[in-house]
Scaffold this active site. Structure first.
Site, short mmCIF file in Angstrom:
data_model
loop_
_atom_site.label_atom_id
_atom_site.label_comp_id
_atom_site.label_asym_id
_atom_site.label_seq_id
_atom_site.Cartn_x
_atom_site.Cartn_y
_atom_site.Cartn_z
N ASN A 5 0.88 -1.18 0.00
CA ASN A 5 0.00 0.00 0.00
C ASN A 5 0.91 1.22 0.00
O ASN A 5 1.41 1.63 1.04
CB ASN A 5 -0.91 -0.02 1.23
N LYS A 12 3.18 0.80 3.25
CA LYS A 12 2.75 -0.20 4.21
C LYS A 12 2.80 -1.56 3.51
O LYS A 12 2.38 -1.67 2.36
CB LYS A 12 1.33 0.11 4.68
N ARG A 69 -2.50 -1.94 -3.64
CA ARG A 69 -3.69 -1.12 -3.48
C ARG A 69 -3.59 0.07 -4.44
O ARG A 69 -2.59 0.77 -4.48
CB ARG A 69 -3.79 -0.58 -2.05
N HIS A 158 -12.77 3.14 -0.15
CA HIS A 158 -12.70 2.13 0.94
C HIS A 158 -13.33 0.81 0.49
O HIS A 158 -13.79 0.02 1.32
CB HIS A 158 -13.43 2.61 2.21
N ARG A 219 -12.17 16.11 6.95
CA ARG A 219 -12.99 16.40 5.77
C ARG A 219 -14.42 16.72 6.18
O ARG A 219 -14.97 16.12 7.10
CB ARG A 219 -13.00 15.20 4.81
N ASP A 260 -9.17 13.54 16.67
CA ASP A 260 -9.05 12.26 17.37
C ASP A 260 -10.28 12.08 18.26
O ASP A 260 -10.48 12.84 19.21
CB ASP A 260 -7.77 12.24 18.20
N ARG A 262 -10.92 10.00 20.51
CA ARG A 262 -10.58 9.75 21.92
C ARG A 262 -10.40 11.06 22.68
O ARG A 262 -10.90 11.21 23.81
CB ARG A 262 -9.32 8.90 22.01
N GLY A 308 -10.96 2.38 12.80
CA GLY A 308 -10.53 2.84 14.11
C GLY A 308 -11.62 3.33 15.03
O GLY A 308 -11.76 2.87 16.17
N GLY A 310 -15.01 3.16 14.39
CA GLY A 310 -16.10 2.20 14.40
C GLY A 310 -15.86 1.02 15.30
O GLY A 310 -16.77 0.52 15.98
N GLU A 362 -7.98 -4.83 5.22
CA GLU A 362 -7.87 -4.51 3.81
C GLU A 362 -6.71 -5.24 3.15
O GLU A 362 -6.80 -5.64 1.99
CB GLU A 362 -7.72 -2.99 3.64
#
Length: 376
Positions: A5, A12, A69, A158, A219, A260, A262, A308, A310, A362
């Site tokens: 990726n 990655k 990807r 996605h 976004r 974030d 969190r 993350g 979800g 993925e």
């Protein structure tokens, strides 16, 4: 099977044994263009060195293929595709639709092909899973000639995640994919929703670009298109400034200064009004899409949360679905509060619609699609 990726500043990778899908090696090379990692060629050399250190080298005869990807396949690439020079040219021609992503994907492809020209290499496109969306859902109501001349339509993104999660949700329910209708909510820093009927995507929230749809980390998601004209005329902003605003300075970050979830949760607990508003805007948009996709599908068997936010935010799942008993959705606060790493059900035992948390993978999906193609 090696999965790559390649992003604009990172690569990655994951090496998988396709006999059982197990992970043999994985890693991330970051800050490409800075310091010792000058470019994607240097990054791929580093990947090769890391694999060599594990005695799983890029030159290993056991390596069957490389899966890449690729973000945008347009209308041309709607399934995993064996990479040839012609395919590379086709991906290049789609750069105007994904100027930040396709060039980076291509850089990884070129380097990997140069390193192993003897090896089958496969492009797996983020947009492919959404290519089944019917025309009435994919088309925008603008002049047809203009739309067709410039490729303006809903493509969605996605896709590998939505494909993996919709199939995994059916498995969790003990049902055949072809008999299962699922709303998938991929909630990371980027976020998207999809309506999947019998394993086939029939609608998705992202459109021509990944900007449309849900509120995201930076976004905006859905806005009145005239906001752009208003900011240009009244605010004196350039196209590039508006692009940056909507893609990098909006969403949760624009509403409260944090992207974030969190940290937003911690601020809400301290009574921070801006954080509370950002959270409420975020979950309100989610509820709208769940309701809309319930109407699109007619019958919903499951709502699946992934990525993350979800997978980890109890508060987002609870708030997004609270009060939807009229749609057959009833989340169980006790089940929802239980932390876990695997796929699990968080709805009540008698909820007609199952609510599930399904971790996405993925890289495994790309490897599976690559494996299937080269075996065929």
């Amino acid at each position: 099977m090696l999965v790559l990726n390649s992003g604009s500043s990172s690569v990655k990778y994951r090496l998988l044994d396709m006999a059982d899908g197990s992970r043999l090696a994985s890693g991330l090379v970051e800050r490409i263009g800075e310091g010792p990692v000058a470019d994607h060629a240097a990054a791929l050399r580093q990947v090769a060195e890391e694999l060599d250190a594990r005695h799983l080298g890029l030159d290993s005869p056991r390596l069957a293929a490389v899966g890449h990807r690729v973000v945008h396949g347009g209308r041309r690439f709607t399934e995993p595709t064996l990479i040839t020079d012609e395919v590379v040219t086709g991906i290049e021609e789609l750069v105007p639709l994904a100027p930040l992503h396709n060039p980076a994907n291509l850089a990884g492809i070129r380097v990997a092909r140069a390193l192993r020209p003897d090896l089958p290499q496969v492009a797996v496109f983020d947009t492919a899973f959404h290519s089944t969306i019917p025309e009435h859902a994919a088309r925008y109501a603008i002049d047809t000639r203009v739309a067709e001349a410039h490729g303006v339509r809903r493509y969605g993104f996605h896709g590998t995640s939505h494909a993996y999660v919709s199939r995994s949700t059916a498995e969790l329910l003990g049902r055949e994919v072809a008999e299962t209708n699922t709303i998938v909510l991929h909630l990371g820093n980027g976020a998207s929703a999809s309506a999947v009927r019998g394993g086939v995507c029939v609608d998705t929230s992202m459109g021509l670009t990944p900007l449309e749809g849900l509120v995201m980390g930076t976004r905006s998601g859905d806005v009145d298109p005239a906001v752009v004209f208003h900011l240009a005329r009244v605010g004196g902003m350039s196209n590039d400034e508006i692009d940056t605003l909507l893609n990098k300075r909006s969403g949760l970050l624009g509403l409260c200064g944090d992207n974030d979830m969190r940290e937003i949760g911690r601020r809400m607990a301290d009574g921070d009004g801006a954080a509370r508003l950002a959270f409420d805007v975020y979950v309100h948009r989610l509820r709208k899409y769940v309701g809309a996709y319930t109407a699109v599908l007619g019958r919903v068997d499951a709502v699946a949360f992934t990525a993350g936010v979800g997978e980890n935010s109890t508060a987002v799942r609870q708030a997004a679905l609270d009060g939807l008993r009229g749609l057959g959705i009833e989340i169980d606060p006790v089940r929802n509060a239980v932390r876990g790493t695997g796929a699990r059900i968080v709805s009540t035992a008698d909820s007609p619609v199952v609510v599930a948390v399904v971790p996405t993978d993925e890289e495994l999906e790309i490897a599976r699609q690559t494996h299937t193609l080269i075996r065929s």
